[in-house]
Every structure is written in C-alpha cells, then in structure tokens.
Enzyme design. Structure first.
Site, PDB file in Angstrom:
ATOM      1  N   ILE A  24       0.844  -1.196   0.000  1.00 52.49           N
ATOM      2  CA  ILE A  24       0.000   0.000   0.000  1.00 52.49           C
ATOM      3  C   ILE A  24       0.880   1.247   0.000  1.00 52.49           C
ATOM      4  O   ILE A  24       0.653   2.191  -0.766  1.00 52.49           O
ATOM      5  CB  ILE A  24      -0.952   0.006   1.226  1.00 52.49           C
ATOM      6  CG1 ILE A  24      -1.843  -1.244   1.216  1.00 52.49           C
ATOM      7  CG2 ILE A  24      -1.800   1.281   1.238  1.00 52.49           C
ATOM      8  CD1 ILE A  24      -2.670  -1.449   2.465  1.00 52.49           C
ATOM      9  N   SER A  48       9.734  -6.138   4.959  1.00 53.18           N
ATOM     10  CA  SER A  48       8.870  -6.865   4.009  1.00 53.18           C
ATOM     11  C   SER A  48       8.700  -6.116   2.692  1.00 53.18           C
ATOM     12  O   SER A  48       8.520  -6.742   1.656  1.00 53.18           O
ATOM     13  CB  SER A  48       7.507  -7.196   4.635  1.00 53.18           C
ATOM     14  OG  SER A  48       6.750  -6.038   4.878  1.00 53.18           O
ATOM     15  N   GLY A  49       8.767  -4.807   2.708  1.00 59.44           N
ATOM     16  CA  GLY A  49       8.693  -4.058   1.454  1.00 59.44           C
ATOM     17  C   GLY A  49      10.105  -3.807   0.957  1.00 59.44           C
ATOM     18  O   GLY A  49      10.961  -3.325   1.709  1.00 59.44           O
ATOM     19  N   ALA A  89       4.025  -2.052   9.567  1.00 60.41           N
ATOM     20  CA  ALA A  89       3.434  -3.092  10.413  1.00 60.41           C
ATOM     21  C   ALA A  89       4.192  -4.390  10.264  1.00 60.41           C
ATOM     22  O   ALA A  89       4.777  -4.668   9.213  1.00 60.41           O
ATOM     23  CB  ALA A  89       1.969  -3.322  10.027  1.00 60.41           C
ATOM     24  N   TYR A 157      -1.855 -10.431  15.603  1.00 63.23           N
ATOM     25  CA  TYR A 157      -1.915  -9.311  14.634  1.00 63.23           C
ATOM     26  C   TYR A 157      -3.251  -8.577  14.760  1.00 63.23           C
ATOM     27  O   TYR A 157      -3.289  -7.346  14.804  1.00 63.23           O
ATOM     28  CB  TYR A 157      -1.726  -9.871  13.221  1.00 63.23           C
ATOM     29  CG  TYR A 157      -1.959  -8.872  12.102  1.00 63.23           C
ATOM     30  CD1 TYR A 157      -0.988  -7.943  11.745  1.00 63.23           C
ATOM     31  CD2 TYR A 157      -3.161  -8.863  11.383  1.00 63.23           C
ATOM     32  CE1 TYR A 157      -1.196  -7.033  10.708  1.00 63.23           C
ATOM     33  CE2 TYR A 157      -3.376  -7.962  10.352  1.00 63.23           C
ATOM     34  CZ  TYR A 157      -2.392  -7.045  10.016  1.00 63.23           C
ATOM     35  OH  TYR A 157      -2.612  -6.143   8.997  1.00 63.23           O
TER      36      TYR A 157
HETATM   37  N1  LIG Z   1      -2.554  -5.776   2.749  1.00 62.23           N
HETATM   38  C1  LIG Z   1      -3.698  -5.953   3.401  1.00 62.23           C
HETATM   39  O1  LIG Z   1      -4.508  -6.808   3.021  1.00 62.23           O
HETATM   40  C2  LIG Z   1      -4.043  -5.094   4.588  1.00 62.23           C
HETATM   41  C3  LIG Z   1      -5.339  -5.189   5.108  1.00 62.23           C
HETATM   42  C4  LIG Z   1      -5.641  -4.431   6.213  1.00 62.23           C
HETATM   43  C5  LIG Z   1      -4.698  -3.595   6.789  1.00 62.23           C
HETATM   44  N2  LIG Z   1      -3.449  -3.528   6.272  1.00 62.23           N
HETATM   45  C6  LIG Z   1      -2.471  -2.658   6.925  1.00 62.23           C
HETATM   46  O2  LIG Z   1      -1.999  -1.708   5.976  1.00 62.23           O
HETATM   47  C7  LIG Z   1      -0.628  -1.419   6.219  1.00 62.23           C
HETATM   48  C8  LIG Z   1       0.182  -1.649   4.964  1.00 62.23           C
HETATM   49  O3  LIG Z   1      -0.030  -2.983   4.519  1.00 62.23           O
HETATM   50  P1  LIG Z   1       0.767  -3.596   3.299  1.00 62.23           P
HETATM   51  O4  LIG Z   1      -0.081  -4.622   2.687  1.00 62.23           O
HETATM   52  O5  LIG Z   1       1.320  -2.515   2.453  1.00 62.23           O
HETATM   53  O6  LIG Z   1       1.926  -4.336   4.098  1.00 62.23           O
HETATM   54  P2  LIG Z   1       3.469  -4.445   3.730  1.00 62.23           P
HETATM   55  O7  LIG Z   1       4.033  -5.518   4.610  1.00 62.23           O
HETATM   56  O8  LIG Z   1       3.628  -4.593   2.272  1.00 62.23           O
HETATM   57  O9  LIG Z   1       4.033  -3.038   4.183  1.00 62.23           O
HETATM   58  C9  LIG Z   1       4.444  -2.761   5.484  1.00 62.23           C
HETATM   59  C10 LIG Z   1       5.758  -2.031   5.402  1.00 62.23           C
HETATM   60  O10 LIG Z   1       6.213  -1.777   6.740  1.00 62.23           O
HETATM   61  C11 LIG Z   1       7.601  -2.053   6.795  1.00 62.23           C
HETATM   62  N3  LIG Z   1       7.930  -2.394   8.176  1.00 62.23           N
HETATM   63  C12 LIG Z   1       7.686  -3.542   8.840  1.00 62.23           C
HETATM   64  N4  LIG Z   1       8.136  -3.456  10.098  1.00 62.23           N
HETATM   65  C13 LIG Z   1       8.686  -2.216  10.237  1.00 62.23           C
HETATM   66  C14 LIG Z   1       9.316  -1.542  11.293  1.00 62.23           C
HETATM   67  N5  LIG Z   1       9.505  -2.121  12.489  1.00 62.23           N
HETATM   68  N6  LIG Z   1       9.736  -0.263  11.094  1.00 62.23           N
HETATM   69  C15 LIG Z   1       9.581   0.335   9.878  1.00 62.23           C
HETATM   70  N7  LIG Z   1       8.989  -0.275   8.832  1.00 62.23           N
HETATM   71  C16 LIG Z   1       8.545  -1.537   9.014  1.00 62.23           C
HETATM   72  C17 LIG Z   1       7.832  -3.193   5.831  1.00 62.23           C
HETATM   73  O11 LIG Z   1       9.165  -3.282   5.374  1.00 62.23           O
HETATM   74  C18 LIG Z   1       6.863  -2.834   4.713  1.00 62.23           C
HETATM   75  O12 LIG Z   1       7.495  -2.022   3.728  1.00 62.23           O
HETATM   76  C19 LIG Z   1      -0.197  -2.296   7.385  1.00 62.23           C
HETATM   77  O13 LIG Z   1      -0.295  -1.541   8.558  1.00 62.23           O
HETATM   78  C20 LIG Z   1      -1.233  -3.400   7.392  1.00 62.23           C
HETATM   79  O14 LIG Z   1      -1.411  -3.934   8.681  1.00 62.23           O
HETATM   80  C21 LIG Z   1      -3.101  -4.256   5.156  1.00 62.23           C
END
Ligand SMILES: NC(=O)c1ccc[n+]([C@@H]2O[C@H](COP(=O)([O-])OP(=O)(O)OC[C@H]3O[C@@H](n4cnc5c(N)ncnc54)[C@H](O)[C@@H]3O)[C@@H](O)[C@H]2O)c1
Length: 334
Positions: A24, A48-49, A89, A157
């Site tokens: 996102i 993860s990104g 996250a 989570y």
């Molecule tokens: N993808 C979904 O289906 C979904 C649904 C509901 C909510 N969300 C929420 O939306 C947000 C983004 O989701 P996404 O799908 O892009 O996830 P993602 O894992 O692709 O992105 C999360 C990013 O956070 C970074 N990260 C992880 N731990 C970290 C830390 N300790 N410090 C700094 N950066 C850190 C990762 O490297 C990654 O780039 C998250 O908070 C997730 O919980 C996602």
C-alpha cells in the site's frame, strides 16, 4: 467538489509515510509525489517491502530504520511532516502467531511511538492503517459495519491492530491529535512481493507462474472482500484531507465477495496454468467463512467508490509480476 480535489491538497506539503516501501505504501508514495508534495519521507526498515518498490524522485527521501528506534523517528520527524500515514506493520496473521512478541513490539509499541512523535510535531493529520479483516472478529453480521468491534480476536496481529486503534483514539481524545482510522480489507495489487507470510493473491500468482497447483487452505468456498490497491490509495488520500473523516474509523473495501476457489481459477486462467488447485489444511486461527464489508460510511464521508473489479485488478497485478519477475524472485521470502 470536496471529493474531487483531495489530491491537490497535498501539493507543497511535507508528508511522512511509515512502511512506505510496502504494497500500500509504495502506491501511496507514488500518488503523493505525483500530487507535487514538497517532501515525501518514507520511514521503512525494508523487512517486508523492498527498497526497489520505491520510485526515484527528487521529492522522495528515505529514512531506513524501525518505528521502534528513537533515532530513526527523530530523523523522520526532523522535517516536521504535516501529514503522517502510519502503515508500517509486522505482517500479518500467521506471522504474528509465529512471532507474537515481535508483532506486539512493531504494531503495538511502534504505533504508540509514531503517535507520540506525531503529537510532538503537531501534525495536521495522522492516518492509521487498521484492518477490517482484524477488528470485527469472526462473529460479526454481514456486511461488516464500523460499529461492531469484537474483543474475541483470532491472532496477535488482529489484537494489535485493534490496540493501534485504541491508542489512536486515546491520542485524539487526550492530546487532540487529528486522527483518521482506515479499516482496509484484503488489499492486493502491484507492490506486494509473495512470501511465506504474504497474502493469498501474490502467493497464488507466484505459484501459478511456476506452474504449480495453487494451495487452498480450507474448502475454497470461503469468501473475502478483495480490494485493489489503487482504490485503497484513493480512499486514504481522501481521508487525509476531508474534514468530515476526522475522528472516524472507516471501512475501505470493494463490497464484493469472491470465493477463494474462484480466485484460484481466475489466476490459473490468466497465467495459463493447467495444474489446478490442491486443498491443504485450514489454518487453525482462520475462522472466517465469509467476509464482506459495508462501505456505506466511506461512500458518504469520502465519496469513495471502488473502481477496479477483481478481474481487472488481477490482470494489473500479474502485469506487475511479469515486469518485475527477477526482482520479485530475489526479494520473496518463503
Ligand atoms: N494488505 C492488506 O490486506 C491489509 C489489510 C488491512 C490492513 N493492512 C495494513 O496496511 C498497512 C500496509 O499494509 P501492506 O499490505 O502494504 O503491508 P506491507 O508488509 O507490504 O508493508 C508494510 C511495510 O512496513 C515495513 N515495516 C515492517 N516493520 C517495520 C518496522 N519495524 N519499522 C519500519 N517499517 C517496518 C515493511 O518493510 C513494509 O514495507 C499495514 O499496517 C497493514 O497492517 C493491510
């Protein structure tokens, strides 16, 4: 009028996106630089990104590190961002079952720390990425509406996403921090690298490209409300600037149920994979049979109207996989 101009409001602004390299986040960052933001800072530890998910752009600045590190947070907030999108996250359900303490640290303490820094920096808006797939538990009536939140959640989570919302509400009430909570549903699209702990769509696409059987964890009749990332970004940008969103928690979804078996068949067809599906054991924590959100509130407050149906969204996601295949292969963690 108030809905159409949302993007223009970011022109000339300083914005911080935590987790900006993720699925996102990377799409949100692209939209913000396109909107002529003065400065978009990404705080990400790239756990993860991947870094290559981010564009090269003169207005984009990267602070590499964790939301748990004061040094990293001080650096990211030193430019006094006006808007904070907190997306970083520890992701997601199975990962949190395997690593509950890490999940509490990043999604609990990490969120608290970003809220503290945002309060000190006097930000104009704090947008929190919560999860509609988390906070409603497994007993809520369909379609899922914002006022039903469960105290009986299925994974760490989910618990910590709800904890993040509770902290947001505290900072709003006690410190007057202007907060908006986005409850996203089953997001997919370009920018999500597959892996052991990743979502079903990137993992199905990756398996289909290797000509493998797609593993369905359950009966396949389970439904999810898959939402394309462009729609998520559109809603998130609107939530950051539309005054009526302030203090609200808002579902962002497609309002459409898709069966997992139908999803698998669509992906096999798109990738010309003849190997079908296989049924593997249901994950113990995964108790949701059907998921569909109400987006009535998002329509009313944000003028949100999801544009991308599942077939079109899958095609765009597959195109991204094909264009980035080598990089994805190197970054995927199974
Ligand atoms: N993808 C979904 O289906 C979904 C649904 C509901 C909510 N969300 C929420 O939306 C947000 C983004 O989701 P996404 O799908 O892009 O996830 P993602 O894992 O692709 O992105 C999360 C990013 O956070 C970074 N990260 C992880 N731990 C970290 C830390 N300790 N410090 C700094 N950066 C850190 C990762 O490297 C990654 O780039 C998250 O908070 C997730 O919980 C996602």
């Amino acid at each position: 009028m108030k809905f159409e101009n949302a993007l223009q409001d970011y022109a000339g602004k300083r914005i911080l996106v935590t987790g900006g390299a993720g699925c996102i986040g990377s799409n949100l960052v692209r939209a913000l630089v396109k909107a002529d933001a003065e400065r978009v800072t990404v705080l990400d530890d790239f756990s993860s990104g991947p870094r290559w998910n981010l564009p090269n752009h003169s207005q984009l600045f990267i602070v590499e590190g964790s939301v748990l590190s004061e040094e990293t947070l001080n650096k990211a907030f030193s430019v006094r961002p006006q808007y904070v999108f907190h997306l970083a996250a520890h992701f997601a359900n199975q990962s949190s079952v395997d690593n509950p303490e890490m999940d509490l640290m990043v999604n609990g303490l990490g969120t608290l720390k970003v809220l503290q820094h945002s309060t000190l920096a006097d930000v104009e808006k704090f947008v929190f990425a919560s999860s509609g797939c988390s906070v409603y538990g497994n007993q809520a009536p369909l379609p899922l509406k914002e006022d039903f939140v469960s105290l009986h959640l299925d994974t760490p989570y989910q618990i910590h996403k709800l904890l993040g919302e509770l902290h947001c509400n505290f900072f709003s009430a006690y410190y007057g921090l202007p907060v908006v909570i986005m409850r996203y549903f089953n997001v997919y699209g370009p920018g999500e690298v597959p892996g052991k702990y990743r979502n079903v769509i990137p993992n199905f696409i990756w398996a289909a490209l290797q000509k493998q059987q797609l593993p369905i964890t359950g009966t396949g009749e389970e439904t999810r409300d898959f939402t394309f990332v462009d729609d998520i970004v559109d809603a998130t940008l609107k939530a950051g600037v539309i005054p009526e969103a302030l203090g609200e928690a808002i579902n962002i979804a497609s309002e459409t149920e898709t069966k997992v078996v139908d999803l698998a068949n669509m992906i096999n067809e798109l990738t010309a994979n003849d190997n079908g599906v296989k049924f593997v054991g249901r994950r113990k924590w995964d108790k949701i049979v059907r998921r569909r959100a109400s987006i009535e509130k998002a329509r009313k407050i944000l003028g949100y109207d999801p544009k991308t149906g599942i077939k079109e969204g899958l095609k765009k996601t597959l195109d991204w996989f094909l264009q980035n295949r080598d990089k994805i292969e190197k970054s995927a963690r199974f």
